[in-house]
Design an enzyme around this catalytic site. Sequence first.
Site, PDB file in Angstrom:
ATOM      1  N   ILE A  18      -1.141   2.708   8.383  1.00 34.15           N
ATOM      2  CA  ILE A  18      -1.274   1.305   8.905  1.00 34.15           C
ATOM      3  C   ILE A  18       0.066   1.286   9.807  1.00 34.15           C
ATOM      4  CG2 ILE A  18      -0.412  -1.166   8.422  1.00 34.15           C
ATOM      5  CD1 ILE A  18      -2.036  -0.759   5.864  1.00 34.15           C
ATOM      6  N   ASN A  92       7.076  -1.260   6.874  1.00 33.63           N
ATOM      7  CA  ASN A  92       6.048  -0.738   6.369  1.00 33.63           C
ATOM      8  C   ASN A  92       6.184   0.354   5.625  1.00 33.63           C
ATOM      9  OD1 ASN A  92       2.753   0.126   7.007  1.00 33.63           O
ATOM     10  ND2 ASN A  92       4.094   1.855   7.465  1.00 33.63           N
ATOM     11  N   TYR A 159       3.585  -0.367  -8.697  1.00 32.25           N
ATOM     12  CA  TYR A 159       3.347  -0.661  -7.423  1.00 32.25           C
ATOM     13  C   TYR A 159       2.918  -2.225  -7.458  1.00 32.25           C
ATOM     14  CZ  TYR A 159       0.552  -0.903  -2.778  1.00 32.25           C
ATOM     15  OH  TYR A 159       0.283  -1.048  -1.501  1.00 32.25           O
ATOM     16  N   ILE A 194      -7.589  -0.639   2.171  1.00 34.67           N
ATOM     17  CA  ILE A 194      -7.624   0.067   3.829  1.00 34.67           C
ATOM     18  C   ILE A 194      -7.767   1.568   3.588  1.00 34.67           C
ATOM     19  CG2 ILE A 194      -6.577   0.068   5.986  1.00 34.67           C
ATOM     20  CD1 ILE A 194      -7.028  -2.892   4.760  1.00 34.67           C
ATOM     21  N   PRO A 197      -4.020   7.313   4.275  1.00 35.03           N
ATOM     22  CA  PRO A 197      -3.953   8.458   3.125  1.00 35.03           C
ATOM     23  C   PRO A 197      -3.432   7.764   1.884  1.00 35.03           C
ATOM     24  CG  PRO A 197      -2.943   9.114   5.265  1.00 35.03           C
ATOM     25  CD  PRO A 197      -3.493   7.554   5.373  1.00 35.03           C
TER      26      PRO A 197
END
Length: 256
Positions: A18, A92, A159, A194, A197
């Site tokens: 992204i 990001n 996460y 998305i 990786p």
Amino acid sequence: MDRVRDKVVLVTGAGSGIGRAAARLLAAEGATVIVTGVNRAGGLETVQQIAGPNSGGRARFAEQDTSREADWQRVIDDILAREGRLDGLVNNAGIAGPFPSTFESETLEQWRRILAVNVEGVFLGCKYGVPALRASGGGSIVNLSSLAAFLGTPDLAAYGASKGAVRQFTKTVAIDCARKSYKVRCNSVHPGVILTPMGEGILPSEKARERTRQRIPIGDFGAPDDIAWGILYLISDESRFVTGAELVIDGGMNAI
Ligand SMILES: NC(=O)c1ccc[n+]([C@@H]2O[C@H](COP(=O)([O-])OP(=O)(O)OC[C@H]3O[C@@H](n4cnc5c(N)ncnc54)[C@H](O)[C@@H]3O)[C@@H](O)[C@H]2O)c1
């Protein structure tokens, strides 16, 4: 072509996924992009794609671990010295850790590392980014949160917690800056699944991929550009009245 013309924008973790897509799109729309990250080879490749011989965009790479305060100080000081201003910051960079990691299997060390990058990195970005944006007459911060901020994430315990923190902290920065008339906006972006990786890392088998695909109302995974268009809007002046907002880009998953 000119939606962010002549803006200087820092994109962290822009050596893949992204971040790379956002860096490329911002540059294509007229920005000078500072590509940073721990992935030097990937970052240099992003710069090559933007500013290579046949590309004509403006970008440079700076090594940066976003969880390190000294790196933030160096990178921001360099931008002010070299580019003379900072108009946009895309926080990001992020990590997901091993998959699956439940609250029972997650180690404390792993939990702390994920929060150091995903939460402390965003905190430091705002702490050091806001004064530079103010000194440039104002600007926009985009924090990458996740669909995970709205849901339980049993297989990605740390996460999910980290992205919940980013979602909330974004509003704190937005309101504080607005009340103090800093002319700095701050918004969060919430991607669904998305194929980057990181996205591929949490879909280890074709079976897992198909099962997840079927849960997405739109019927397919998102691409990095789908998120980059949202980031471009939030960095541009088109979103001048938008702050403290959550931009969910997930093919409808959060709506069911
Ligand atoms: N891919 C998805 O499905 C998805 C979904 C929701 C949110 N996100 C978020 O989007 C952002 C980008 O993720 P992506 O999917 O492009 O993954 P990615 O793994 O392709 O990109 C993450 C980048 O961050 C860099 N990075 C990692 N630790 C760093 C550190 N300490 N300092 C600087 N750079 C560091 C990596 O080198 C990599 O280039 C992340 O914050 C992620 O959590 C992704």
